[in-house]
Scaffold this motif. Structure first.
Motif, PDB file in Angstrom:
ATOM      1  N   GLY A  37       0.780  -1.221   0.000  1.00 33.75           N
ATOM      2  CA  GLY A  37       0.000   0.000   0.000  1.00 33.75           C
ATOM      3  C   GLY A  37       0.813   1.272   0.000  1.00 33.75           C
ATOM      4  O   GLY A  37       0.367   2.289  -0.504  1.00 33.75           O
ATOM      5  N   ASP A  46       6.664   2.390  -3.348  1.00 33.42           N
ATOM      6  CA  ASP A  46       6.628   2.470  -4.807  1.00 33.42           C
ATOM      7  C   ASP A  46       6.583   1.082  -5.424  1.00 33.42           C
ATOM      8  O   ASP A  46       5.827   0.824  -6.349  1.00 33.42           O
ATOM      9  N   ARG A  59       3.208  -0.397  -5.010  1.00 36.19           N
ATOM     10  CA  ARG A  59       2.241   0.209  -5.922  1.00 36.19           C
ATOM     11  C   ARG A  59       2.430  -0.362  -7.327  1.00 36.19           C
ATOM     12  O   ARG A  59       1.467  -0.603  -8.056  1.00 36.19           O
ATOM     13  N   GLY A  60       3.690  -0.602  -7.687  1.00 41.82           N
ATOM     14  CA  GLY A  60       3.969  -1.218  -8.984  1.00 41.82           C
ATOM     15  C   GLY A  60       3.342  -2.596  -9.089  1.00 41.82           C
ATOM     16  O   GLY A  60       2.776  -2.962 -10.120  1.00 41.82           O
ATOM     17  N   ARG A 117       0.674  -3.665  -7.458  1.00 41.52           N
ATOM     18  CA  ARG A 117      -0.775  -3.491  -7.605  1.00 41.52           C
ATOM     19  C   ARG A 117      -1.116  -3.034  -9.014  1.00 41.52           C
ATOM     20  O   ARG A 117      -2.133  -3.432  -9.581  1.00 41.52           O
ATOM     21  N   ALA A 118      -0.262  -2.207  -9.590  1.00 43.52           N
ATOM     22  CA  ALA A 118      -0.514  -1.748 -10.953  1.00 43.52           C
ATOM     23  C   ALA A 118      -0.466  -2.925 -11.919  1.00 43.52           C
ATOM     24  O   ALA A 118      -1.326  -3.051 -12.787  1.00 43.52           O
ATOM     25  N   GLN A 159      -3.663  -4.792 -11.598  1.00 44.97           N
ATOM     26  CA  GLN A 159      -4.872  -4.162 -12.115  1.00 44.97           C
ATOM     27  C   GLN A 159      -4.852  -3.993 -13.626  1.00 44.97           C
ATOM     28  O   GLN A 159      -5.870  -4.068 -14.272  1.00 44.97           O
ATOM     29  N   ASN A 160      -3.684  -3.748 -14.191  1.00 41.28           N
ATOM     30  CA  ASN A 160      -3.610  -3.542 -15.641  1.00 41.28           C
ATOM     31  C   ASN A 160      -2.156  -3.667 -16.072  1.00 41.28           C
ATOM     32  O   ASN A 160      -1.419  -2.692 -16.068  1.00 41.28           O
ATOM     33  N   ALA A 188      -0.899  -1.361 -18.981  1.00 40.01           N
ATOM     34  CA  ALA A 188      -0.712   0.037 -18.581  1.00 40.01           C
ATOM     35  C   ALA A 188       0.513   0.167 -17.687  1.00 40.01           C
ATOM     36  O   ALA A 188       1.248   1.151 -17.763  1.00 40.01           O
ATOM     37  N   ALA A 189       0.729  -0.834 -16.829  1.00 35.28           N
ATOM     38  CA  ALA A 189       1.898  -0.793 -15.952  1.00 35.28           C
ATOM     39  C   ALA A 189       3.173  -0.761 -16.780  1.00 35.28           C
ATOM     40  O   ALA A 189       4.100  -0.004 -16.496  1.00 35.28           O
ATOM     41  N   VAL A 223       6.914   0.203 -15.659  1.00 31.62           N
ATOM     42  CA  VAL A 223       7.145  -0.913 -14.740  1.00 31.62           C
ATOM     43  C   VAL A 223       7.711  -2.092 -15.531  1.00 31.62           C
ATOM     44  O   VAL A 223       7.166  -2.466 -16.555  1.00 31.62           O
TER      45      VAL A 223
END
Lengths: 287, 234, 340
Positions: A160, A163, A166-167, A169-170, A173-174, A177-178, A183
């Motif tokens: 949470g 960085d 977050r990468g 989670r990115a 999720q997609n 896009a990551a 990424v």
């Protein structure tokens, strides 16, 4: 009534570790869409690693984890990088490759350790804790419980607030896009997979105290892990942990009322019952 | 700035792009036009290396980027605003923007860049704690552009930014694009809407069934019947 | 259409008789392996109806196989019910369980992974129930003594009876698969496998089709379990009711090529004897080594030929005929050069 309460408490404690095994499955799945059907066998591999380190060096499983976790992390990293990622576009074939791996690992262990149950003594063997005047619990179970939730808390903080997290989670999720925002998806997946393997190794060490181990139990643990995994919606890590508790309680309470092997059938029946009413799992989303 | 030569690309056995070449000069706004399925998004995904093409050469600022991984292309300074926005739905506006600043070069500047993006799109500042999945279409497009800007790109690629937006939002988007261009950003705009595109770009390429059919200055193409034919022709 | 079928049936009959004659002429050790191979081919074809044609990786077929193996034996030994009654009962119960499993997982579109995981859990549940139920033999299994029989004046040894059953079973599953692929159900299943959205959009009922496939597959698998029990005599629950058995079959099928009709046959026919021969060679040195080598071979093949043997062969053939696509649009010169 007392026995029931005792069983529930025990179930919550052991269920936390089941949840941890399932969590490591969920982490891998959420970042790569891959499910390793040899997951339980990798865990049994860790358990026998603890057994060997005890047999050769007399190491307590709570200590040998420091050796086993990085070893299994590296092994899993190599497995994913060279065996699984190259064919990751074909989900069905990945599953079958991991089924083949299950075969290999299980028989390697059978070959090396024979077909008998083994025990790994630990410093907490036989230790119990007394809660008030209504429950007696094994210290090792309590340690498992605390370790699980501390690890989970660290993991959630990582996901949470950093960085890197977050990468991750990115990517979940997609993934496309990551990649577009910079990424390195492949590398992120490999890091998360290795991390999950380390978590799996920790679960193995937690479970090995006070439990007999056997080389062909891998499939059993894979199934024990997949139930909270599915009930938790496959990607929701917190729900997976909570579902682990449910499975744990189902197992211990089942063993109170049904003697012998059938007691272990209860968590499966609970699993199927829940799926009848909520096919997407307790916390999952219907597509 | 960007030099693409002889690109052949496709999916498996299906060839989608054939011998595509284009150049984009520093500070230009270049358009990539064509009917549906002409291969525009495929081309843009090739530049970003989302599609691992084998045949052709792509150079950016003199550097050969033909074999890079997608994240490396972004690190070089090319940022794509994908078709359909492709946001991170379970992250807030702020988190999406932070993700845009993922490349290490951009990370130190994140605080400043985010301020710039909020200045460009004040609506996003208002909604910064809202989940991206709950935004309206126009707001999502603004967020997608803002996210792409966070990596501090030299070349911004926009894939059909006006798709599905109301005229008011389309105007906002293109005004922002013009402002970015004035400040020196090089832009590649993929557009299906011929008139909108020709109004906003300096030069453009028209793709027809995977090949560059026409290229030239926007002014010249506004009156060229062959351009319209390339859109309407079979 | 029926002319085609009778022609195919005639060819099938000839093939069956040929195989039968060849196998019975082999020395006992090899004919045993061959018989077992035929049973596994049949089990693979039965699984393939859900797995290959249906496109769903079922890891729960061990329930059907285990039922088919254990229930008739249990009913014979403990209730003195004739074997064939038990076999029919097992098949019927399997079809009900199959239908239930299908309902549980296909009501809503929850995906292939979900199906694989849930069926695995059910398979494991089946194993636990079998081991915990004394009637079904518990953990020790059941032993049925088969006797040589005389049919039409010919004395048939137990081994020959097993061969006949195995042949019949394999032929049955191949025939059912062949027929299924030509039928409307086969068409619907392939449409669903290719594109679920599109198939449902043209009115194909996903639940009905998948359930039909599952029921057919379950019944066949149960029969296979019964045939296997007859071959072995002694039924070990850890073998028949454990998901490990079906997993090895799935691996053979995967290597052969999952969606094809001959893939499972090829995969099993090549790999199963390979495994048995390997066991024969290595069993004395290190027990279990043959399985490790075997498993590693499987992993390597899947890794290197993810489309299976059949798919690999097809892609090699395609590689040899390279084609160039013709130019679709003549190139226009840039207008600005012409000074418009």
């Amino acid at each position: 009534m007392d026995i029931l309460l005792q069983a529930v408490i025990q179930g919550v404690l052991i269920g936390s570790t089941y949840g941890l095994i399932a969590l490591s499955m969920g982490l891998i799945y959420s970042v790569s869409g891959i499910t390793n059907f040899a997951h339980g066998d990798l865990m049994v591999l860790c358990m026998f690693g603890a057994y060997t380190l005890f047999a050769i060096l007399g190491l307590d499983p709570y200590i040998s984890i420091l050796v086993i976790a990085p070893t299994i992390a590296i092994t899993t990293f190599l497995l994913y990088k060279y065996l699984i990622q190259p064919i990751s576009s074909q989900q069905l074939m990945v599953i079958q490759l991991t089924l083949g791996l299950m075969f290999v690992i299980q028989n390697l262990l059978l070959m090396a350790y024979g077909g008998n149950f083994q025990r790994v003594p630990s410093v907490l063997d036989g230790d119990v804790m007394v809660i008030g005047d209504f429950a007696v619990i094994q210290s090792s179970l309590f340690v498992s419980f605390v370790t699980t939730w501390v690890l989970a808390a660290i993991l959630f903080w990582l996901l949470g607030r950093t960085d890197f997290g977050r990468g991750v989670r990115a990517v979940h999720q997609n993934a496309r896009a990551a990649a577009l925002v910079g990424v390195n998806v492949r590398r992120t997946q490999l890091i998360v997979v290795s991390l999950s393997a380390a978590i799996l190794a920790v679960s193995a060490s937690l479970l090995v105290s006070g439990r007999a181990i056997h080389p062909s139990e891998g499939l059993h643990y894979t199934v024990v892990a997949l139930m909270p995994f599915v009930l938790g919606g496959m990607s929701n890590l917190l729900s997976i942990l909570i579902s682990g508790t449910i499975i744990g309680v189902a197992e211990t309470v089942g063993n109170v009322y049904l003697n012998g092997p059938l007691g272990f059938a209860v968590p499966y029946i609970v699993f199927i019952l829940i799926l009848i009413f909520r096919p997407q799992g307790l916390f999952g989303a219907r597509s | 700035m960007l030099e693409l030569t002889g690109l052949y690309a496709g999916y498996g056995d299906l060839e989608v792009l054939r011998d595509v070449s284009l150049t984009i000069g520093q500070g230009e706004i270049v358009g990539l036009l064509g009917a549906n399925n002409a291969g525009k998004t495929t081309l843009v995904n090739c530049i970003s290396r989302i599609i691992p093409w084998q045949r052709g050469v792509c150079k950016f600022e003199g550097r050969d980027i033909s074999r890079l991984a997608p994240h490396e292309v972004t690190e070089c300074g090319i940022s794509q605003v994908p078709e359909g926005r492709q946001l991170f739905p379970a992250m807030t506006v702020w988190e999406n923007l932070m993700m845009g600043g993922f490349p290490s070069k951009a990370r130190a500047q994140r605080a400043k860049t985010i301020e710039y993006v909020f200045g460009l799109f004040p609506r996003l500042l208002e909604r910064r704690t809202q989940f991206a999945g709950t935004l309206s279409g126009g707001e999502q497009q603004m967020l997608a552009i803002g996210r792409a800007l966070m990596s501090g790109p030299q070349l911004l690629v926009l894939d059909e930014p006006s798709l599905g937006l109301s005229p008011r939002f389309v105007q906002t988007i293109f005004e922002a694009m013009a402002a970015l261009h004035r400040e020196g950003l090089t832009i590649l705009l993929v557009e299906q809407n011929l008139n909108v595109a020709l109004k906003n770009v300096q030069r453009c390429y028209v793709l027809e069934r995977g090949e560059v059919a026409i290229s030239g200055r926007a002014e010249d193409m506004r009156h060229d019947p062959a351009v319209r034919k390339a859109y309407l022709g079979n | 259409m029926s002319k085609e079928i009778s022609y195919a049936a005639a060819r099938g009959l000839v093939a069956v008789l040929t195989v039968g004659v060849i196998v019975s002429a082999m020395p006992e050790y090899y004919s045993g392996i061959a018989t077992k191979t035929l049973i596994f081919i049949g089990l693979a074809m039965a699984w393939n109806i859900v797995g290959g044609i249906g496109g769903q990786l079922s890891l729960g077929h061990s329930v059907f196989i285990g039922l088919g193996a254990l229930l008739p034996a249990a009913m014979l030994l403990k209730l003195s019910v004739p074997l064939w009654v038990g076999i029919v009962c097992a098949a019927m119960i399997s079809s009900l369980i199959g239908a239930g499993l299908s309902w549980l997982t296909f009501r809503f579109r929850l995906g292939h992974l979900y199906f694989a995981l849930v069926t695995l859990a059910v398979g494991e549940l089946g194993r636990i129930i079998v081991i915990g139920t004394e009637f079904l033999g518990g953990a020790s299994g059941l032993l049925v003594q088969y006797k040589p029989r005389s049919v039409l004046g010919v004395q048939l040894s137990v081994a020959t009876q097993s061969l006949i059953f195995a042949l019949a079973f394999a032929a049955l599953t191949i025939a059912v698969t062949y027929y299924l692929l030509q039928s409307k159900l086969g068409f619907r299943l392939r449409a669903l496998k290719g594109n679920e959205d599109a198939a449902q959009a043209i009115g194909i009922d996903l639940l009905r089709s998948k359930t039909a496939a599952m029921v057919i597959s379950a019944v066949l698998s149960s029969l296979g379990g019964s045939v296997f029990a007859q071959y072995n005599g002694f039924v070990d629950p850890e073998v028949v009711a454990s998901p490990i058995l079906i997993i090895s079959i799935i691996l053979f099928t995967a290597i052969g090529g999952v969606g094809t009709i001959w893939g499972p046959v090829l995969g099993v026919a090549i790999l199963f004897p390979f495994g048995e021969v390997l066991r024969g060679i290595l069993a004395n040195s290190l027990p279990g080594l043959h399985l490790v080598i075997f498993g590693a071979t499987l992993v390597a093949i899947i890794r290197l030929m993810p489309n299976g043997l059949v798919g690999w062969l097809k892609s090699k053939m395609r590689f040899l005929r390279e084609r160039r696509l013709p130019r679709a649009v003549p190139r226009h010169a840039s207008r600005s050069q012409e000074g418009l």
